[in-house]
Design a protein around this motif. Structure first.
Motif, PDB file in Angstrom:
ATOM      1  N   ASP A   1       2.534  -1.125   4.567  1.00 44.26           N
ATOM      2  CA  ASP A   1       2.753   0.210   4.024  1.00 44.26           C
ATOM      3  C   ASP A   1       2.009   0.991   2.901  1.00 44.26           C
ATOM      4  O   ASP A   1       1.930   1.927   2.791  1.00 44.26           O
ATOM      5  CB  ASP A   1       4.177   0.108   3.259  1.00 44.26           C
ATOM      6  CG  ASP A   1       5.355  -0.125   4.045  1.00 44.26           C
ATOM      7  OD1 ASP A   1       5.296   0.205   5.194  1.00 44.26           O
ATOM      8  OD2 ASP A   1       6.414  -0.765   3.641  1.00 44.26           O
ATOM      9  N   VAL A   2       0.807   0.318   2.798  1.00 40.79           N
ATOM     10  CA  VAL A   2      -0.044   0.711   1.841  1.00 40.79           C
ATOM     11  C   VAL A   2      -1.434   0.950   2.851  1.00 40.79           C
ATOM     12  O   VAL A   2      -2.320   0.334   3.171  1.00 40.79           O
ATOM     13  CB  VAL A   2      -0.747  -0.132   0.680  1.00 40.79           C
ATOM     14  CG1 VAL A   2      -2.074   0.446  -0.082  1.00 40.79           C
ATOM     15  CG2 VAL A   2       0.297  -0.749  -0.282  1.00 40.79           C
ATOM     16  N   ARG A   3      -1.182   2.141   3.446  1.00 41.04           N
ATOM     17  CA  ARG A   3      -1.800   2.668   4.627  1.00 41.04           C
ATOM     18  C   ARG A   3      -3.287   3.106   4.424  1.00 41.04           C
ATOM     19  O   ARG A   3      -4.350   2.919   5.161  1.00 41.04           O
ATOM     20  CB  ARG A   3      -0.987   3.561   5.496  1.00 41.04           C
ATOM     21  CG  ARG A   3       0.365   2.894   5.699  1.00 41.04           C
ATOM     22  CD  ARG A   3       1.244   4.230   6.477  1.00 41.04           C
ATOM     23  NE  ARG A   3       0.685   4.635   7.675  1.00 41.04           N
ATOM     24  CZ  ARG A   3       0.391   4.291   8.790  1.00 41.04           C
ATOM     25  NH1 ARG A   3       1.144   3.213   9.200  1.00 41.04           N
ATOM     26  NH2 ARG A   3      -0.050   4.817   9.734  1.00 41.04           N
ATOM     27  N   ASN A   4      -3.371   3.959   3.463  1.00 43.46           N
ATOM     28  CA  ASN A   4      -4.724   4.587   3.238  1.00 43.46           C
ATOM     29  C   ASN A   4      -4.999   4.981   1.951  1.00 43.46           C
ATOM     30  O   ASN A   4      -3.956   5.365   1.006  1.00 43.46           O
ATOM     31  CB  ASN A   4      -5.004   5.863   4.005  1.00 43.46           C
ATOM     32  CG  ASN A   4      -6.411   6.279   4.573  1.00 43.46           C
ATOM     33  OD1 ASN A   4      -7.091   5.730   4.072  1.00 43.46           O
ATOM     34  ND2 ASN A   4      -6.287   7.363   5.344  1.00 43.46           N
ATOM     35  N   TRP A   5      -6.329   5.029   1.353  1.00 40.98           N
ATOM     36  CA  TRP A   5      -6.436   5.482  -0.082  1.00 40.98           C
ATOM     37  C   TRP A   5      -8.053   5.607  -0.231  1.00 40.98           C
ATOM     38  O   TRP A   5      -8.660   5.417   0.612  1.00 40.98           O
ATOM     39  CB  TRP A   5      -5.973   4.059  -0.948  1.00 40.98           C
ATOM     40  CG  TRP A   5      -6.791   2.725  -0.521  1.00 40.98           C
ATOM     41  CD1 TRP A   5      -8.026   2.676  -1.397  1.00 40.98           C
ATOM     42  CD2 TRP A   5      -6.690   1.889   0.293  1.00 40.98           C
ATOM     43  NE1 TRP A   5      -8.688   1.332  -0.605  1.00 40.98           N
ATOM     44  CE2 TRP A   5      -7.668   0.969   0.334  1.00 40.98           C
ATOM     45  CE3 TRP A   5      -5.560   1.710   1.274  1.00 40.98           C
ATOM     46  CZ2 TRP A   5      -7.871   0.043   0.994  1.00 40.98           C
ATOM     47  CZ3 TRP A   5      -5.700   0.710   2.344  1.00 40.98           C
ATOM     48  CH2 TRP A   5      -6.877  -0.330   1.930  1.00 40.98           C
TER      49      TRP A   5
END
Length: 315
Positions: free
Chosen positions: A153-157
């Motif tokens: 769920d930590v998809r983009n940053w």
């Protein structure tokens, strides 16, 4: 955002198969076998059936038999469960100022205290080597809510100038109508706009579900994205490999070897009918156009004069 909400970080794309392997081998035999040739490619003797139009219908039957004989080791689930149990054999000691004391019993907004949240964090560190924690303001209290996000769920940053410029997280929008639940994937964007933190929720097609808000805690707005990534050994934005990935890969190797070994035992243990001479058997054919040989009660074999039929068996 509408055009890019589904974009993912290159490290996310690279790590996703590794994380999925860990999830599958933790879940066990049924989950691993449901993935078919992802973890158990068909051997050449079975794969050839797909190449012959007359016999392609037999491929699934042969592959399912091949797969059903194989054993999937349960080492991944044993290792994770036992290690988490060892880490939390004694309750953690957590000290908080009085203003945050309520988080000891409810840190997540749904009744999960800090000690239980820590246990979940440690389990995820072993599972995937990656998770995220984000803060949310909570109505009626002066301390924030901690939201935990799995690696998937930590998809983009974007991490620059010593802080996160934006983070895109996977969430779910749940609703119920006449006892029936509806779950819709959504995307949450956390970002700094004009020096102030703001968050917006979209569906997975880019349409806004919840309008942009700038949360306040004790009447103050944040000037950073309240998010931290936790890896197996640090809190850097870069993704670590799952620490138990080598164990999952070894389990996958054992699974394949066991399948091949048992296929060979199965093939060698079965008696093989050998016919010397031309087998007639009338015009009987099977569904693939191949000639049938009838054996057993009520069956018969016809061969030319001087021919024979017998079984070859392992010595």
């Amino acid at each position: 955002h509408c055009m890019s909400i589904e974009s993912t970080h290159p490290q996310y794309d690279q790590s996703a198969p590794r994380v999925q392997k860990m999830r599958d081998f933790y879940a066990g035999s049924d989950q691993v076998k449901s993935q078919g040739e992802t973890y158990l490619p068909a051997p050449r003797s079975i794969a050839m059936l797909k190449e012959d139009p007359r016999r392609s219908g037999r491929f699934l039957e042969a592959y399912e038999a091949y797969k059903s004989r194989a054993e999937v080791p349960e080492y991944v689930s044993d290792a994770i469960d036992k290690n988490v149990g060892i880490m939390h054999a004694s309750p953690p000691s957590i000290e908080l100022p009085d203003a945050l004391a309520g988080m000891l019993d409810d840190a997540t907004g749904d009744g999960l205290g800090l000690a239980d949240l820590l246990r979940n964090i440690n389990a995820e560190q072993l599972f995937s080597g990656r998770l995220g924690l984000a803060l949310d303001a909570r109505t009626g209290v002066d301390y924030p809510v901690i939201r935990m996000y799995y690696a998937e769920d930590v998809r983009n940053w974007l991490f620059a100038d010593g802080q996160y410029q934006f983070v895109i997280l996977g969430e779910q929008e749940e609703s119920i109508s006449e006892y029936e639940w509806k779950v819709v994937p959504s995307r949450r964007v956390m970002e700094v706009i004009d020096g102030a933190y703001a968050t917006t929720a979209f569906d997975n097609k880019g349409a806004i579900i919840r309008e942009q808000i700038q949360p306040e805690i004790r009447g103050k707005r944040l000037d950073i994205v309240p998010f931290v990534a936790i890896n197996a050994a640090d809190t850097a934005p870069d993704i670590d490999k799952p620490p138990l990935l080598p164990l999952a890969e070894k389990c996958a190797s054992i699974y394949r070897l066991d399948a091949d070994h048992k296929l060979n035992l199965h093939m060698q243990s079965a008696s093989t009918l050998v016919i010397a001479g031309l087998a007639h058997n009338g015009d009987q054919h099977d569904g693939d156009g191949e000639r049938k040989v009838m054996i057993g009660a009520g069956g018969f074999i016809e061969v030319d004069i001087g021919g024979s039929a017998e079984y070859a068996q392992p010595g």
